[in-house]
Write a protein that holds these residues in place. Sequence first.
Motif, PDB file in Angstrom:
ATOM      1  N   ALA A 153      34.291  11.281  40.660  1.00  0.00           N
ATOM      2  CA  ALA A 153      34.478  12.490  41.603  1.00  0.00           C
ATOM      3  C   ALA A 153      35.923  12.740  42.095  1.00  0.00           C
ATOM      4  O   ALA A 153      36.392  11.965  42.258  1.00  0.00           O
ATOM      5  N   GLY A 154      36.149  13.972  42.041  1.00  0.00           N
ATOM      6  CA  GLY A 154      37.431  14.352  42.623  1.00  0.00           C
ATOM      7  C   GLY A 154      38.584  14.625  41.788  1.00  0.00           C
ATOM      8  O   GLY A 154      38.369  15.002  40.482  1.00  0.00           O
ATOM      9  N   GLN A 155      39.613  14.229  41.970  1.00  0.00           N
ATOM     10  CA  GLN A 155      41.018  14.553  41.323  1.00  0.00           C
ATOM     11  C   GLN A 155      40.609  14.096  39.789  1.00  0.00           C
ATOM     12  O   GLN A 155      41.288  14.487  38.877  1.00  0.00           O
ATOM     13  N   ILE A 156      40.227  12.804  39.548  1.00  0.00           N
ATOM     14  CA  ILE A 156      39.958  12.211  38.444  1.00  0.00           C
ATOM     15  C   ILE A 156      39.372  13.131  37.396  1.00  0.00           C
ATOM     16  O   ILE A 156      39.375  13.186  36.292  1.00  0.00           O
ATOM     17  N   THR A 160      41.604  20.109  41.902  1.00  0.00           N
ATOM     18  CA  THR A 160      42.609  19.829  42.982  1.00  0.00           C
ATOM     19  C   THR A 160      41.900  20.279  44.412  1.00  0.00           C
ATOM     20  O   THR A 160      41.247  21.356  44.127  1.00  0.00           O
ATOM     21  N   GLY A 161      42.479  19.752  45.247  1.00  0.00           N
ATOM     22  CA  GLY A 161      41.536  20.298  46.681  1.00  0.00           C
ATOM     23  C   GLY A 161      40.765  19.362  47.414  1.00  0.00           C
ATOM     24  O   GLY A 161      40.165  18.581  46.769  1.00  0.00           O
ATOM     25  N   TYR A 162      40.700  19.521  48.697  1.00  0.00           N
ATOM     26  CA  TYR A 162      39.875  18.544  49.602  1.00  0.00           C
ATOM     27  C   TYR A 162      38.509  18.792  49.197  1.00  0.00           C
ATOM     28  O   TYR A 162      37.641  17.860  49.353  1.00  0.00           O
ATOM     29  N   GLU A 163      38.229  20.336  49.511  1.00  0.00           N
ATOM     30  CA  GLU A 163      36.702  20.539  49.148  1.00  0.00           C
ATOM     31  C   GLU A 163      36.022  20.323  48.004  1.00  0.00           C
ATOM     32  O   GLU A 163      35.151  19.692  47.769  1.00  0.00           O
ATOM     33  N   GLU A 164      36.802  20.396  46.813  1.00  0.00           N
ATOM     34  CA  GLU A 164      36.410  20.127  45.476  1.00  0.00           C
ATOM     35  C   GLU A 164      36.216  18.657  45.343  1.00  0.00           C
ATOM     36  O   GLU A 164      35.253  18.052  44.902  1.00  0.00           O
ATOM     37  N   ALA A 165      37.040  17.747  46.136  1.00  0.00           N
ATOM     38  CA  ALA A 165      36.927  16.270  46.007  1.00  0.00           C
ATOM     39  C   ALA A 165      35.681  15.839  46.791  1.00  0.00           C
ATOM     40  O   ALA A 165      34.847  14.942  46.459  1.00  0.00           O
ATOM     41  N   ALA A 166      35.526  16.438  48.011  1.00  0.00           N
ATOM     42  CA  ALA A 166      34.406  15.928  48.845  1.00  0.00           C
ATOM     43  C   ALA A 166      33.094  16.521  48.180  1.00  0.00           C
ATOM     44  O   ALA A 166      32.214  15.633  48.234  1.00  0.00           O
ATOM     45  N   TYR A 211      41.979  22.239  38.543  1.00  0.00           N
ATOM     46  CA  TYR A 211      40.596  23.239  38.745  1.00  0.00           C
ATOM     47  C   TYR A 211      40.495  23.435  40.172  1.00  0.00           C
ATOM     48  O   TYR A 211      40.454  22.428  40.986  1.00  0.00           O
ATOM     49  N   ARG A 212      40.332  24.777  40.753  1.00  0.00           N
ATOM     50  CA  ARG A 212      40.075  25.076  42.183  1.00  0.00           C
ATOM     51  C   ARG A 212      38.823  26.039  42.125  1.00  0.00           C
ATOM     52  O   ARG A 212      38.770  26.879  41.403  1.00  0.00           O
ATOM     53  N   MET A 213      38.154  25.651  43.110  1.00  0.00           N
ATOM     54  CA  MET A 213      36.982  26.403  43.355  1.00  0.00           C
ATOM     55  C   MET A 213      37.206  27.851  43.691  1.00  0.00           C
ATOM     56  O   MET A 213      37.908  27.867  44.977  1.00  0.00           O
TER      57      MET A 213
END
Length: 421
Positions: A153-156, A160-166, A211-213
């Motif tokens: 999950a996340g940056q891996i 990129t981004g807090y919400e995308e990771a969360a 990638y950004r949502m």
Amino acid sequence: MEEQPGDETPAPFSFMTDELPRDQMHCWLTYTSPDVHDMLRTGFDRSPMFNGTIKSTGPRYCPSIEDKINRFADKSRHQLFIEPEGRGTYEMYVNGFSTSLPEEVQFAALRKVSGMENVHMLRPGYAIEYDYFPPYQLHYSLETKLVEGLFFAGQINGTTGYEEAAAQGLIAGINAVRRLSDLEPVVLKRSEAYIGVLIDDLVAKGTEEPYRMFTSRAEHRILLRQDNADQRLTPYGHELGLASSERRSRLDEKVAGLRRTRDAVERCRVEPEDVNGYLESVGTAPIAEPTRLDRLVVRPEVSLSDLVDHLGRRTELVTTIPGLEPADVLVEIDMKYAGYLEREKELAGQMEQLESWRIPDGFAYADVTNITMEAREKLARIRPDNLGQASRISGVSPADVSVLMVLLKRGNGVSSVEAAT
Ligand SMILES: Cc1cc2nc3c(=O)[nH]c(=O)nc-3n(C[C@H](O)[C@H](O)[C@H](O)COP(=O)(O)OP(=O)(O)OC[C@H]3O[C@@H](n4cnc5c(N)ncnc54)[C@H](O)[C@@H]3O)c2cc1C
């Protein structure tokens, strides 16, 4: 600097928060200048982003200040938002000034910005470089295809981004726990959550850059509104044991309140003399005979709230729901856009049909000769979980999907074919 006040009535993120304090802290707006740019340029040869130390693609949507003055060399200034970090600190965040330049250059440039002549720098900006695993190697559950029981999950996964990771962390966590009990994974659809769009984009298409949502990535975004996030997702959360019963009953109360308001509006007939003054004042045709209120609401010029107030019938028609903007606003959205909402739901339904065609793990794409070479290669690499995912891979045409459908019906290329429910 120019003062940048917050919203007059700030809206909380959480459906459990009734109201936010009105006395919000202000932000401030200032600008860089040719002087600031000249100072920043003195550090370019030591910037890892310019001198070749960092070679990877940066996030397209939040370029560093050195990137901005380099790429948009004709601009003599860029705006900077100065944001207080909290009530109990004098620390401010300089939004728009992300940078990997040497510390002393950052500091000297900041002191040249109008309003920041005496600034103290508590921590310098920095950049990072990171690697990722192509996310098409994941199942929709976010379990990796290559290592069973390992979830990413996340940056891996290239985001990129807090919400995308969360968002991914939430789904990977839920599904890792469910896997322990052999339960079906939770997979949100593109038509029911941005989380569904995010994970489907990653798994079905992979990504070549961070990638950004964005809302623009969701084809069914008219269904994905923040005002109905609770209606879309709280039932799942409650069923999974993540949303409290209090939250669930709040949702039930809201849904009932909306229904009551809707029924009242649909039942209400208005006389020409009661509404024509309002209708003419907003530039729409008056009515000649008694008309149902919902027939008037669909007119683009008409606002249900204003109409209800004009009639003086707010208490009678609109249910008050705690912690929510008045129910008439939400009911109006549903009434005005009913045609579009129905159409979107229909389209989403058609796509779901394809999603229900599961492609078994060992499907032998190499043996499928009557699809294009490009489709064969991409399908073999990405190994989609179902036909819906296959159809969204660039290079896989509707004709290729039809061929796969026929094969799945026949059970070709695999030992067993299951069509998921
Ligand atoms: C300077 C900067 C500014 C940013 N600004 C924003 C912003 O304004 N808004 C925004 O939305 N996003 C921003 N981002 C991006 C955002 O911070 C990240 O995309 C997000 O935090 C990634 O979350 P993650 O959980 O995937 O990874 P991380 O937060 O990096 O978490 C990975 C964790 O794994 C740990 N770890 C690594 N290897 C191991 C190991 N072998 N064993 C155990 N633990 C390990 C790490 O220590 C780390 O704690 C910014 C990023 C940077 C660098």
